[in-house]
Design an enzyme around this catalytic site. Structure first.
Site, mmCIF file in Angstrom:
data_model
loop_
_atom_site.group_PDB
_atom_site.id
_atom_site.type_symbol
_atom_site.label_atom_id
_atom_site.label_comp_id
_atom_site.label_asym_id
_atom_site.label_seq_id
_atom_site.Cartn_x
_atom_site.Cartn_y
_atom_site.Cartn_z
ATOM 1 N N HIS A 186 6.411 -2.020 7.799
ATOM 2 C CA HIS A 186 5.873 -3.308 8.351
ATOM 3 C C HIS A 186 6.717 -4.210 7.308
ATOM 4 C CE1 HIS A 186 3.602 -6.285 10.300
ATOM 5 N NE2 HIS A 186 3.882 -6.724 8.914
ATOM 6 N N CYS A 187 7.635 -5.105 7.925
ATOM 7 C CA CYS A 187 8.386 -6.095 7.351
ATOM 8 C C CYS A 187 7.734 -7.475 7.175
ATOM 9 C CB CYS A 187 9.544 -6.140 7.689
ATOM 10 S SG CYS A 187 10.736 -7.503 6.860
ATOM 11 N N ILE A 188 7.323 -8.042 6.147
ATOM 12 C CA ILE A 188 6.812 -9.380 6.064
ATOM 13 C C ILE A 188 7.683 -10.584 6.318
ATOM 14 C CG2 ILE A 188 4.435 -8.775 4.743
ATOM 15 C CD1 ILE A 188 5.947 -10.130 2.424
ATOM 16 N N ASN A 191 7.687 -10.380 10.114
ATOM 17 C CA ASN A 191 6.369 -10.231 10.550
ATOM 18 C C ASN A 191 6.226 -9.329 11.720
ATOM 19 O OD1 ASN A 191 3.686 -11.356 10.854
ATOM 20 N ND2 ASN A 191 4.010 -12.874 12.329
ATOM 21 N N ASN A 192 6.844 -8.216 11.374
ATOM 22 C CA ASN A 192 6.927 -7.316 12.651
ATOM 23 C C ASN A 192 7.002 -5.954 11.802
ATOM 24 O OD1 ASN A 192 6.668 -6.112 15.070
ATOM 25 N ND2 ASN A 192 8.615 -7.117 15.764
#
Ligand SMILES: [Zn+2]
Ligand SMILES: [Zn+2]
Length: 441
Positions: A186-188, A191-192
């Protein structure tokens, strides 16, 4: 000179903290100072502060802080995306008008081509993607992409939230609140979750951002250097003609002192001429361009190894347990593998056939423990794992096997393994095929 020094220290510190905060959690940095600093800032210091706060105010300060922290770390919010886009937009808005009149036409054209790319790829990475998110409509299709390797993934594992069997290589994301196909992480920044459908856009985002920043640093150097050079020559002449009292001009100390003086003078003149808009942004670009490209290099390594970020952590866990001598490698019985397993149609044929005939001479061995079709359907993946890994608590060879392993393993085939090289990674097709798989699915 002090302003230049402050700006350099500030820029290096920001780059380093960003690097540690966002990349320190990667399994590759687990046993390195970067991993330690990440844990220090995100785990050790906050928990020490929490203990202190519990003693002093009964936890009132950290309670409100932890609600904010929970929101920032565990909820879906676009704050980091806004920060990232804001930073790129602000830097471009400050920098380009300052140097635009000094750029040649082909540079202007290239800026026009490179600048929109991070925005486009960020949008593609962040947008909802049907190939990435698993739902009841696409679940059957998602089950057919990858086989269960019985090392990292086992058939018959259900997601309690989504209420279906987890396809191999998938993982439930508590932030996106869905199971993600070929989950990477999950990559901030976008945001996905990055998975089967959007991982390629994330790679394109890293590449385009790295190139844009490096190109920005080059443009700052290219446009400002001729102006700086003039002033620098004057400064150099002045420095050479002002001898330092009590210092041997031939000594190493004097040499490094001169070097330090000159590099600070250089930066200072850059900042005088280009200002924060030209030189400040250029300096920030100079220090930060390796961040996205370094992360891209790490992902190219993962593709080479046939792993996702999620799987690299699982492999690292196996590797550590192997070094402790508590892992045993077994082999699968051939009849439990897809190649030998009857398909749904042949199985129902056999069932009907044996019901009508007392002497069933089916060419297909049908072990009773083979998982039902909906738990482990045939896949389109060209490889299937022949290995099974098991860890034992006491470090002794396994005596009784769990049923999900007993149903597929050759008996007495478990030998102790000491390193990962002995185990097949069924998701590794070779570097080029891995790249094609990532780019074209
Ligand atoms: Zn789920
Ligand atoms: Zn997610």
């Amino acid at each position: 000179m002090t302003v230049a020094r402050t700006i350099i220290v500030f820029t290096i510190t920001v780059s380093l903290v960003t690097f540690i905060a966002f990349f320190g959690r990667l399994p590759a940095f687990r046993n390195t100072p970067i991993g330690f600093l990440n844990r220090l800032f995100l785990v050790y210091i906050p928990s020490a502060f929490r203990r202190l706060d519990l003693k002093l105010t009964n936890g009132r300060v950290t309670d409100s802080g932890s609600r904010l922290g929970h929101y920032l770390m565990h909820d879906k919010h676009p704050l980091v995306v806004v920060f990232f886009l804001g930073l790129v937009t602000a830097c471009a808005t400050l920098f380009l008008p300052t140097v635009w009149h000094l750029l040649r036409p082909h540079h202007k054209l290239l800026v026009g081509l490179l600048l929109p790319q991070p925005y486009i790829f960020l949008y593609l990475s962040a947008k909802r993607n049907n190939h990435t998110y698993i739902n009841t409509l696409n679940h059957a299709e998602q089950m057919r992409h990858y086989p269960y390797d019985r090392v990292l993934y086992y058939p018959g594992t259900a997601c309690r939230t989504c209420k279906f069997f987890k396809p191999a290589r998938s993982k439930h994301c508590s932030i996106c609140k869905t199971c993600v196909s070929r989950m990477d992480h999950h990559c901030i920044w976008v945001n996905n979750c990055l998975g089967r459908g959007n991982y390629k856009w994330f790679l394109a985002l890293l590449l385009s951002t790295g190139i844009l920043i490096a190109y920005g640093a080059y443009l700052a150097y290219y446009t400002l250097s001729p102006l700086v050079q003039k002033h620098y020559s004057k400064y150099e002449a002045w420095y050479e003609y002002s001898p330092k009292v009590g210092v041997n001009p031939q000594s190493w100390g004097a040499y490094f002192d001169k070097k330090k003086h000159y590099s600070l003078a250089y930066t200072s003149i850059y900042l005088d001429i280009g200002g924060v808009r030209g030189s400040g942004v250029g300096l920030l670009a100079l220090f930060t361009w390796p961040l996205p490209l370094g992360l891209l290099a790490y992902h190219i390594y993962l593709i080479w190894a046939g792993m996702t970020t999620n799987e690299s952590a699982k492999w690292a866990d196996w590797g550590e347990d192997m070094a402790d001598g508590v892992v045993f490698l077994g082999h699968r019985r051939e009849e439990t593998m897809q190649e030998y397993r009857p398909t749904a149609s042949t199985r129902s044929y056999q069932t009907n056939h044996s019901a009508h005939s007392s002497s069933s001479t089916s060419p297909f061995p049908t072990p009773p423990d083979t998982p039902p079709e909906d738990e482990e359907p045939p896949t389109t993946w060209p490889l299937e794992s022949r290995h099974i890994l098991i860890r034992t608590l006491d470090g002794q060879p396994p005596k009784t096997l769990p049923s999900r392993i007993r149903s597929v393993a050759k008996e007495d085939s478990f030998d102790r393994v000491w390193n990962l090289a002995a185990v097949e990674n069924v998701y590794d097709l070779g570097f080029w095929d891995n790249i094609i798989e990532v780019l074209l699915n």
